[in-house]
Design a protein around this motif. Structure first.
Motif, PDB file in Angstrom:
ATOM      1  N   VAL A 109      46.172  34.588  40.549  1.00  0.00           N
ATOM      2  CA  VAL A 109      47.307  35.297  39.952  1.00  0.00           C
ATOM      3  C   VAL A 109      47.001  35.691  38.507  1.00  0.00           C
ATOM      4  O   VAL A 109      47.370  36.780  38.050  1.00  0.00           O
ATOM      5  N   SER A 110      46.298  34.830  37.793  1.00  0.00           N
ATOM      6  CA  SER A 110      45.973  35.110  36.388  1.00  0.00           C
ATOM      7  C   SER A 110      45.026  36.294  36.255  1.00  0.00           C
ATOM      8  O   SER A 110      45.150  37.094  35.320  1.00  0.00           O
ATOM      9  N   VAL A 111      44.072  36.413  37.175  1.00  0.00           N
ATOM     10  CA  VAL A 111      43.174  37.578  37.161  1.00  0.00           C
ATOM     11  C   VAL A 111      43.982  38.859  37.343  1.00  0.00           C
ATOM     12  O   VAL A 111      43.797  39.847  36.613  1.00  0.00           O
ATOM     13  N   PHE A 112      44.891  38.839  38.314  1.00  0.00           N
ATOM     14  CA  PHE A 112      45.730  40.016  38.568  1.00  0.00           C
ATOM     15  C   PHE A 112      46.588  40.357  37.351  1.00  0.00           C
ATOM     16  O   PHE A 112      46.660  41.514  36.925  1.00  0.00           O
ATOM     17  N   LEU A 113      47.234  39.351  36.764  1.00  0.00           N
ATOM     18  CA  LEU A 113      48.109  39.594  35.617  1.00  0.00           C
ATOM     19  C   LEU A 113      47.325  40.088  34.400  1.00  0.00           C
ATOM     20  O   LEU A 113      47.804  40.945  33.650  1.00  0.00           O
ATOM     21  N   THR A 114      46.119  39.566  34.217  1.00  0.00           N
ATOM     22  CA  THR A 114      45.309  39.974  33.068  1.00  0.00           C
ATOM     23  C   THR A 114      44.925  41.446  33.155  1.00  0.00           C
ATOM     24  O   THR A 114      45.067  42.200  32.180  1.00  0.00           O
TER      25      THR A 114
END
Length: 255
Positions: free
Chosen positions: A110-115
């Motif tokens: 999820v963090s990769v997507f949000l970044t």
């Protein structure tokens, strides 16, 4: 008008800056995922908290010296520039990685997507701001200064939160750091589109700016990772990739 024509013909360095940032960010994210799988490394760092503080100090000094002496480094041979850039990159990446703990795969994904979503928003915002000449602009010196400050602040905050035993304190603390990073990447995106932001006479100036932008996006990424992880821990949700896939695609047959 004739005086301005050479300046207008100067190639924009925003695109190359983003390329440098994206390449470093992807490599950094891969390193995070790999480091969290090395159990001896996690155990070693967990038992020696002071090493995280030493890493933080080395990271702080490295980024300060690299930025201060960059105008001299670019004039050195290629191997010197590569070595200086690689050292600064790895030291800063490792200092904020927090491998003593392990984040859920769900948090990493999820963090990769949000970044990268935030990076897309920063591109759109930067273009809109420069066309309308309204936005969160600031000078080059302030961008560099606050880029280093926010990275150091986030790095120190993550190290401290790693030793916290109360997730009720850890979650809001990490959330504040993440919000600050979100705002600053927008400020950075708008500011580096100003006509006088880059030093075109300095060869490879976009690499320095790209590295600084990477620091803020990597701090944002790690902020997302540990904020989501602490939120899941706070809510006592056992969320895994397998459970999500099972919920979405596997239907239990009941009589």
């Amino acid at each position: 008008m004739l005086r301005e024509s050479p300046e207008l013909r100067q190639k924009s360095l925003v695109g190359p800056t983003y390329r440098v940032t994206i390449i470093m960010l992807v490599i950094g994210q891969i390193q995070v995922s790999a480091a969290m799988e090395i159990t001896p490394l996690k155990d070693f760092l967990a038992e020696r908290y002071y090493l995280s503080l030493v890493q933080f100090l080395i990271s702080f000094l490295s980024i300060q010296l690299y930025g201060f002496f960059y105008h001299l480094i670019v004039k050195k041979p290629m191997w010197v520039r590569i070595l200086a850039g690689f050292w600064t990159y790895e030291v800063n990446t490792m200092s904020i990685m927090k491998p003593a703990k392990r984040a859920p795969y769900f948090s990493l994904i999820v963090s990769v997507f949000l970044t990268f979503l935030m990076m897309s928003i920063s591109v759109i915002y930067g273009n809109k701001a420069v066309h309308q000449r309204r936005g969160l602009f600031t000078s080059r010196n302030k961008v560099i200064l606050w880029s280093e400050r926010i990275f150091v602040l986030t790095c120190f905050g993550i190290i401290v939160c790693a030793e916290m035993k109360r997730v009720t304190i850890e979650f809001p603390t990490l959330l504040v750091y993440t919000i600050i990073s979100n705002v600053f990447v927008l400020v950075f995106a708008a500011s580096m589109r100003r006509p006088d932001f880059y030093h075109h006479e300095c060869n490879g100036d976009y690499i320095l700016i790209g590295q600084l932008y990477y620091l803020n996006f990597f701090a944002l990424y790690m902020g997302y990772v540990w904020t989501i992880a602490s939120f899941l821990e706070l809510m006592k949700w056992d969320v895994t990739v397998q459970s999500i896939l099972k919920y979405l695609f596997v239907r239990e047959v009941t009589d």
